[in-house]
Design an enzyme around this catalytic site. Structure first.
Site, PDB file in Angstrom:
ATOM      1  N   GLU A 147       0.888  -1.176   0.000  1.00  0.00           N
ATOM      2  CA  GLU A 147       0.000   0.000   0.000  1.00  0.00           C
ATOM      3  C   GLU A 147       0.913   1.209   0.000  1.00  0.00           C
ATOM      4  OE1 GLU A 147      -3.141   0.059  -0.337  1.00  0.00           O
ATOM      5  OE2 GLU A 147      -3.817  -1.918   0.273  1.00  0.00           O
ATOM      6  N   GLU A 151       4.044  13.322  -4.432  1.00  0.00           N
ATOM      7  CA  GLU A 151       3.296  13.283  -3.173  1.00  0.00           C
ATOM      8  C   GLU A 151       3.999  14.178  -2.148  1.00  0.00           C
ATOM      9  OE1 GLU A 151       3.493   9.682  -0.733  1.00  0.00           O
ATOM     10  OE2 GLU A 151       1.330   9.816  -0.486  1.00  0.00           O
TER      11      GLU A 151
HETATM   12  P1  NAD Z   1       8.313   5.144   4.599  1.00  0.00           P
HETATM   13  O1  NAD Z   1       8.230   4.372   3.328  1.00  0.00           O
HETATM   14  O2  NAD Z   1       9.439   6.057   4.808  1.00  0.00           O
HETATM   15  O3  NAD Z   1       8.303   4.149   5.841  1.00  0.00           O
HETATM   16  C1  NAD Z   1       7.311   3.146   6.007  1.00  0.00           C
HETATM   17  C2  NAD Z   1       7.856   2.060   6.899  1.00  0.00           C
HETATM   18  O4  NAD Z   1       8.953   1.438   6.218  1.00  0.00           O
HETATM   19  C3  NAD Z   1       8.415   2.561   8.230  1.00  0.00           C
HETATM   20  O5  NAD Z   1       8.121   1.639   9.228  1.00  0.00           O
HETATM   21  C4  NAD Z   1       9.927   2.595   7.970  1.00  0.00           C
HETATM   22  O6  NAD Z   1      10.679   2.459   9.135  1.00  0.00           O
HETATM   23  C5  NAD Z   1      10.086   1.388   7.066  1.00  0.00           C
HETATM   24  N1  NAD Z   1      11.297   1.392   6.235  1.00  0.00           N
HETATM   25  C6  NAD Z   1      12.068   2.441   5.881  1.00  0.00           C
HETATM   26  N2  NAD Z   1      13.117   2.023   5.128  1.00  0.00           N
HETATM   27  C7  NAD Z   1      12.982   0.694   4.980  1.00  0.00           C
HETATM   28  C8  NAD Z   1      13.709  -0.301   4.282  1.00  0.00           C
HETATM   29  N3  NAD Z   1      14.808  -0.019   3.594  1.00  0.00           N
HETATM   30  N4  NAD Z   1      13.266  -1.580   4.317  1.00  0.00           N
HETATM   31  C9  NAD Z   1      12.140  -1.893   4.991  1.00  0.00           C
HETATM   32  N5  NAD Z   1      11.402  -1.000   5.688  1.00  0.00           N
HETATM   33  C10 NAD Z   1      11.814   0.283   5.670  1.00  0.00           C
HETATM   34  O7  NAD Z   1       6.897   5.881   4.691  1.00  0.00           O
HETATM   35  P2  NAD Z   1       6.397   6.889   5.824  1.00  0.00           P
HETATM   36  O8  NAD Z   1       7.121   8.165   5.630  1.00  0.00           O
HETATM   37  O9  NAD Z   1       6.434   6.207   7.152  1.00  0.00           O
HETATM   38  O10 NAD Z   1       4.865   7.027   5.412  1.00  0.00           O
HETATM   39  C11 NAD Z   1       4.431   7.861   4.422  1.00  0.00           C
HETATM   40  C12 NAD Z   1       4.166   7.106   3.143  1.00  0.00           C
HETATM   41  O11 NAD Z   1       3.266   6.025   3.365  1.00  0.00           O
HETATM   42  C13 NAD Z   1       3.489   7.969   2.114  1.00  0.00           C
HETATM   43  O12 NAD Z   1       4.059   7.750   0.852  1.00  0.00           O
HETATM   44  C14 NAD Z   1       2.052   7.478   2.134  1.00  0.00           C
HETATM   45  O13 NAD Z   1       1.323   7.730   0.972  1.00  0.00           O
HETATM   46  C15 NAD Z   1       2.227   6.038   2.395  1.00  0.00           C
HETATM   47  N6  NAD Z   1       0.998   5.449   2.928  1.00  0.00           N
HETATM   48  C16 NAD Z   1       0.237   4.653   2.110  1.00  0.00           C
HETATM   49  C17 NAD Z   1      -0.950   4.115   2.577  1.00  0.00           C
HETATM   50  C18 NAD Z   1      -1.809   3.238   1.702  1.00  0.00           C
HETATM   51  O14 NAD Z   1      -2.659   2.552   2.235  1.00  0.00           O
HETATM   52  N7  NAD Z   1      -1.605   3.214   0.395  1.00  0.00           N
HETATM   53  C19 NAD Z   1      -1.379   4.388   3.877  1.00  0.00           C
HETATM   54  C20 NAD Z   1      -0.576   5.202   4.682  1.00  0.00           C
HETATM   55  C21 NAD Z   1       0.605   5.725   4.196  1.00  0.00           C
END
Ligand code: NAD
Length: 502
Positions: A268, A405
């Site tokens: 997602e 975004e």
């Molecule tokens: P992010 O991708 O930076 O982090 C998400 C998660 O991934 C966190 O727990 C982070 O610690 C982890 N992570 C970071 N680097 C990683 C790696 N190399 N390997 C594995 N895991 C890793 O996102 P964010 O800043 O926490 O959230 C915002 C983003 O999430 C936005 O792009 C938003 O649109 C998206 N989002 C999507 C949905 C959906 O349902 N489509 C819902 C909520 C948020």
């Protein structure tokens, strides 16, 4: 600082030396190092977390594997599994105020939103999925074998195994529950990696899991950095499926890491959703809905209606009402009941969002509202990550603020006249998560809904979700769907059994 009225249960929870929840108990991380979780309203430390390492992920996966083999989990009847989920829903409701305050202090969102949206959604999810274990049936397949053979062929759904769940910070507990509820309903075991900015509510939720009676190891929570704990979980050979919510960029890394043992992947990801207004819409009502569509949760919503397309005939009326709406929104600390919008989650996120506003202005956009730190947030809140609801107009399609975004309270607005051109533009980003449109013209509503490449289209409403309705993205907004009956397929393997009856 927390707040003057923080109840003792929350104060003592925050003050704990939080550990990792593995095999039903707490333990310190292997590194012995701590991460600081910050209160976004003040910029001050709120709590500290264990900074997990790859060895902790390993221990959590081992605990999850043991839970899969534990008769106390493996041999539960579907109704018994459902009962555990139902009990958990009740516990979440019983602790709703406490969980909402923890979420608000950790994430920054108004406590009223945390209570009405995050906590309510979490309880609803567990309640909805508690009904599925006893109803997700296999099938008997009518075959057409050669030579008059008689064959019985039926399918059974089995748990995939260990699920690695990686979630973001915008709706910390409810995003975790979107994965936990279907995964556990189908009999899997989970290792959960919350976002480092907002791990507290899931740590409290883990305790409620134990209280509900889930056996040890069915849920494990490993806190720490994404590039360490998240990466180790995505690559771990003992994990059978990874369920990720977060940015498209990290989703790509997770997918690559998952190929080592070809684990199943569901994603997602991000969005840049078009919010479309047709000429027959009521400008005032639409302005209020468009403001809510972007500014809800400080704009940190994957489905945020961040690109507004208003028909030229009513553009001026909608925009003047919208700017009034934006200017009226009360921005303040989440625990203040008067606050309608809180701070952004972190200093880093605030910088990112501000730099997008600057880039929009550099590329020729006009600032119609916001763009700065709200006045009056001094004293304890001087270090908070606040930003006014911001509206940019005179934006064009090539601008970064229109294509990328932002994940903050920044709306870009554009006018349209030709519906085919509107549809082309609405579809012209790498994302395809959601879209909204406002009209009473049924023909146009259905034509546009059919032409939009997005997993969700809201007509005369916005940002509604329900555990029964599928949610997910087209294009680079994700793989697969969460919620509803369909998600159960993503947490099970289907076995086809052939019996020769000839
Ligand atoms: P992010 O991708 O930076 O982090 C998400 C998660 O991934 C966190 O727990 C982070 O610690 C982890 N992570 C970071 N680097 C990683 C790696 N190399 N390997 C594995 N895991 C890793 O996102 P964010 O800043 O926490 O959230 C915002 C983003 O999430 C936005 O792009 C938003 O649109 C998206 N989002 C999507 C949905 C959906 O349902 N489509 C819902 C909520 C948020």
């Amino acid at each position: 600082m927390t707040t003057v009225d923080t109840p003792p249960a929350v104060t003592s929870f925050l003050a704990r030396e939080h550990g990792l929840f593995i095999g039903g108990g707490w333990r310190p991380g292997e590194t012995g190092q701590r991460l600081v979780s910050t209160n976004p309203a003040t910029g001050e430390p709120l709590a500290t977390l264990a900074r997990g390492g790859p060895g902790d992920v390993d221990a959590a996966v081992t605990a999850a594997r043991a839970a899969l083999a534990d008769p106390g989990w493996r041999d539960l009847t579907p109704l018994q599994r459902g009962e555990l989920l139902h009990r958990l829903a009740e516990l979440v409701e019983a602790h709703a105020d406490e969980l909402a305050l923890i979420e608000s202090l950790d994430n920054g969102k108004p406590v009223s939103v945390a209570r009405a949206v995050d906590v309510t959604t979490t309880a609803k999810l567990f309640r909805y999925f508690s009904g599925w274990p006893s109803k997700f049936e296999g099938s008997t397949i009518p075959l057409s074998p050669r030579g008059g053979r008689r064959i019985l062929n039926y399918t059974v759904h089995e748990p995939i195994g260990v699920v690695g769940a990686i979630v973001p910070w915008n709706f910390p507990m409810s995003m975790a529950s979107w994965k936990l509820a279907p995964a556990l309903a189908m009999g899997n075991a989970v290792v959960l990696k919350p976002a480092e900015e907002t791990s507290l509510s899931t740590l409290r939720l883990a305790e409620l899991f134990s209280e509900a009676g889930f056996p040890p190891g069915v849920l494990n929570v490993v806190t720490g950095q994404g590039s360490v704990v998240g990466a180790a979980l995505a690559a771990h050979p003992g994990v059978d499926k990874v369920a990720f919510t977060g940015s498209t960029e990290v989703g790509r890394l997770v997918t690559i890491a998952a190929t080592g043992n070809m684990k199943k992947v569901s994603l997602e990801l991000g969005g840049k959703s078009p919010h479309i207004v047709l000429p027959d819409a009521d400008p005032k009502a639409v302005a209020a809905a468009a403001a809510d569509g972007i500014f809800f949760n400080q704009g940190q919503t994957c489905t945020a209606g961040s690109r507004l397309y208003v028909h030229s005939a009513i553009y001026d009326d909608v925009m003047s009402a919208l700017v009034e709406e934006a200017n009226r929104i009360v921005v303040g600390p989440g625990h203040d009941p008067a606050s309608q919008m809180g701070p952004l989650v972190s200093a880093r996120q605030l910088d990112t969002v501000k730099s997008y506003v600057e880039s929009g202005l550099d590329e020729g956009a006009t600032l119609e509202a916001g763009g700065s730190r709200p006045a009056g947030l001094d004293g304890d809140y001087a270090g908070g990550y606040f930003l006014e609801p911001t509206v940019l107009t005179e934006t064009t399609h090539a601008m970064r603020v229109v294509q990328e975004e932002i994940f903050g309270p920044v709306l870009v607005a554009m006018r349209w006249t030709d519906v085919d051109d509107l549809i082309d533009k609405a579809n012209d980003t790498p994302y395809g998560l959601a879209a909204g449109l406002w009209t009473n013209d049924l023909t146009q509503a259905h034509r546009i809904a059919a032409a939009i490449k997005a997993g969700t289209v809201w007509i005369n409403c916005y940002n509604l979700t329900d555990p029964a309705s599928p949610f997910g993205g087209y294009k680079q907004s994700g793989w697969g769907r969460e919620m509803g009956r369909g998600v159960l397929e993503q947490y099970t393997e289907t076995k086809s059994v052939w019996v020769n009856l000839s």
